[in-house]
Design a protein around this motif. Sequence first.
Motif, PDB file in Angstrom:
ATOM      1  N   TYR A  19       0.822  -1.213   0.000  1.00 56.87           N
ATOM      2  CA  TYR A  19       0.000   0.000   0.000  1.00 56.87           C
ATOM      3  C   TYR A  19       0.856   1.265   0.000  1.00 56.87           C
ATOM      4  N   PHE A  20       1.984   1.226   0.695  1.00 57.92           N
ATOM      5  CA  PHE A  20       2.882   2.386   0.702  1.00 57.92           C
ATOM      6  C   PHE A  20       3.409   2.658  -0.706  1.00 57.92           C
ATOM      7  N   ALA A  21       3.892   1.603  -1.376  1.00 53.01           N
ATOM      8  CA  ALA A  21       4.470   1.760  -2.708  1.00 53.01           C
ATOM      9  C   ALA A  21       3.432   2.259  -3.705  1.00 53.01           C
ATOM     10  N   MET A  22       2.216   1.698  -3.646  1.00 52.90           N
ATOM     11  CA  MET A  22       1.184   2.116  -4.591  1.00 52.90           C
ATOM     12  C   MET A  22       0.691   3.532  -4.302  1.00 52.90           C
ATOM     13  N   HIS A  23       0.695   3.910  -3.032  1.00 58.48           N
ATOM     14  CA  HIS A  23       0.305   5.282  -2.685  1.00 58.48           C
ATOM     15  C   HIS A  23       1.328   6.280  -3.241  1.00 58.48           C
ATOM     16  N   VAL A  24       2.611   5.967  -3.076  1.00 61.66           N
ATOM     17  CA  VAL A  24       3.662   6.838  -3.612  1.00 61.66           C
ATOM     18  C   VAL A  24       3.566   6.915  -5.137  1.00 61.66           C
ATOM     19  N   PHE A  25       3.353   5.762  -5.764  1.00 65.32           N
ATOM     20  CA  PHE A  25       3.256   5.701  -7.224  1.00 65.32           C
ATOM     21  C   PHE A  25       2.055   6.517  -7.714  1.00 65.32           C
ATOM     22  N   LYS A  26       0.953   6.406  -6.999  1.00 64.27           N
ATOM     23  CA  LYS A  26      -0.258   7.162  -7.365  1.00 64.27           C
ATOM     24  C   LYS A  26       0.001   8.662  -7.264  1.00 64.27           C
ATOM     25  N   SER A  27       0.715   9.063  -6.218  1.00 65.97           N
ATOM     26  CA  SER A  27       1.034  10.480  -6.041  1.00 65.97           C
ATOM     27  C   SER A  27       1.918  10.988  -7.172  1.00 65.97           C
ATOM     28  N   LEU A  28       2.886  10.186  -7.588  1.00 60.28           N
ATOM     29  CA  LEU A  28       3.765  10.569  -8.692  1.00 60.28           C
ATOM     30  C   LEU A  28       2.981  10.721  -9.996  1.00 60.28           C
ATOM     31  N   CYS A  29       2.032   9.808 -10.210  1.00 58.36           N
ATOM     32  CA  CYS A  29       1.260   9.827 -11.457  1.00 58.36           C
ATOM     33  C   CYS A  29       0.280  10.986 -11.532  1.00 58.36           C
ATOM     34  N   ALA A  73     -10.120  -1.136  -6.887  1.00 59.01           N
ATOM     35  CA  ALA A  73     -10.113  -0.268  -8.071  1.00 59.01           C
ATOM     36  C   ALA A  73      -9.579   1.127  -7.748  1.00 59.01           C
ATOM     37  N   LEU A  74      -8.477   1.165  -7.021  1.00 51.83           N
ATOM     38  CA  LEU A  74      -7.874   2.434  -6.614  1.00 51.83           C
ATOM     39  C   LEU A  74      -6.745   2.885  -7.524  1.00 51.83           C
ATOM     40  N   TYR A  75      -6.160   1.943  -8.288  1.00 52.91           N
ATOM     41  CA  TYR A  75      -4.911   2.249  -8.994  1.00 52.91           C
ATOM     42  C   TYR A  75      -4.993   1.983 -10.499  1.00 52.91           C
ATOM     43  N   GLU A 335       9.628  -9.119 -10.315  1.00 55.44           N
ATOM     44  CA  GLU A 335      10.282  -8.619 -11.528  1.00 55.44           C
ATOM     45  C   GLU A 335      10.202  -7.107 -11.673  1.00 55.44           C
ATOM     46  N   GLY A 336       9.166  -6.493 -11.067  1.00 52.44           N
ATOM     47  CA  GLY A 336       9.077  -5.046 -11.092  1.00 52.44           C
ATOM     48  C   GLY A 336       8.267  -4.472 -12.234  1.00 52.44           C
ATOM     49  N   PRO A 337       8.291  -3.138 -12.387  1.00 48.31           N
ATOM     50  CA  PRO A 337       7.378  -2.457 -13.310  1.00 48.31           C
ATOM     51  C   PRO A 337       7.618  -2.727 -14.785  1.00 48.31           C
TER      52      PRO A 337
END
Length: 348
Positions: A19-29, A73-75, A335-337
């Motif tokens: 959740y931390f990683a996806m929250h940061v990623f969402k903020s960047l996007c 359905a948040l991301y 494997e990552g993004p």
Amino acid sequence: MYKLLRSFLFLFDAEKVHYFAMHVFKSLCKIGFIKKIIAKTFTPPPFADQQFQLGKLSFKNPVGLGAGFDKNALYLAELEALGFGFVEIGTVTPLPQAGNDKPRLFRLPKDKALINRMGFNNDGVKVIAERLQEWSKRQKNASPRLIIGGNIGKNKITPNEDAWKDYEICFTALHDHVDYFVVNVSSPNTPGLRELQEKDALAKILQNLQRLNALTKNPKPILLKIAPDLNSNQVDDVIALAMDIKLDGLVAANTTIDRSDLVTSKRVLDTIGAGGLSGLPLKQRSTQLVTYLHEKTKGQIPIIASGGIFTGADAKEKLAAGAALVQVWTGFIYEGPKIVSNICKTLQ
């Protein structure tokens, strides 16, 4: 670069990091030019001479993200920027539920695997339907469009004899907001749920959904997600039912309760306890199941392959076995993004 970041992230609790990683990623996007750079970096080039279909649905590429990663359905916008051809949200239940006690998500790095016992934690179908409605408005003129699947299940408190009602509630509420449905009766983390894979219980759920679907102006493909732990007789029952009611597809497979042939020590596994195992240890069993389903149905029922897909070679193996599409989840974590881009490059 990602391996270095992964080593750091793996020092912390798996669910909190998710959740931390996806929250940061969402903020960047949310920063327009950064999202454009991400999309340009990770979105694979279009397939010039290959088509990927599920019924009338056309997919820009065959690599999807399996249910359980974006339960609520948040991301969707962020996952689209990473190049996914489709994203399956859920598992969604009629009522919101907290899921099982934490900790409930565990890494097995030596096996490139995860164990989870999340327990269908989600915001409930009403909230998720509203969220998807907002997403649809923003995507009205998008081309190519991200395909959204709705993975549906029953609440923990619902007795099995009433389970069909829960699936009906979710199906009805999400019908206008997703492109296809996956009926989840195969998670090992809701007590008694896998009993719904038995022929009579399963028929009641699926026949009711097919009836409801036929009454709509725009019927949506309905697929069934099955466990890799079914014996051959149980798989044959699923195939017979799928053929009889003209099911639109199968997803093979969910997580397994099998713990054989793992590198991770028994002591660690005993400490972790119950849950569904996903990742590389599931690769062979998943491919065998896809092959069996494809041969038994003579290719008449589309299959989405899930389990142990980390590389383009893994995806090629699943497609060669008879799958129409593939889904990643655990492979994405390890494997990552660039996983979608890397797989698609191999397939092109």
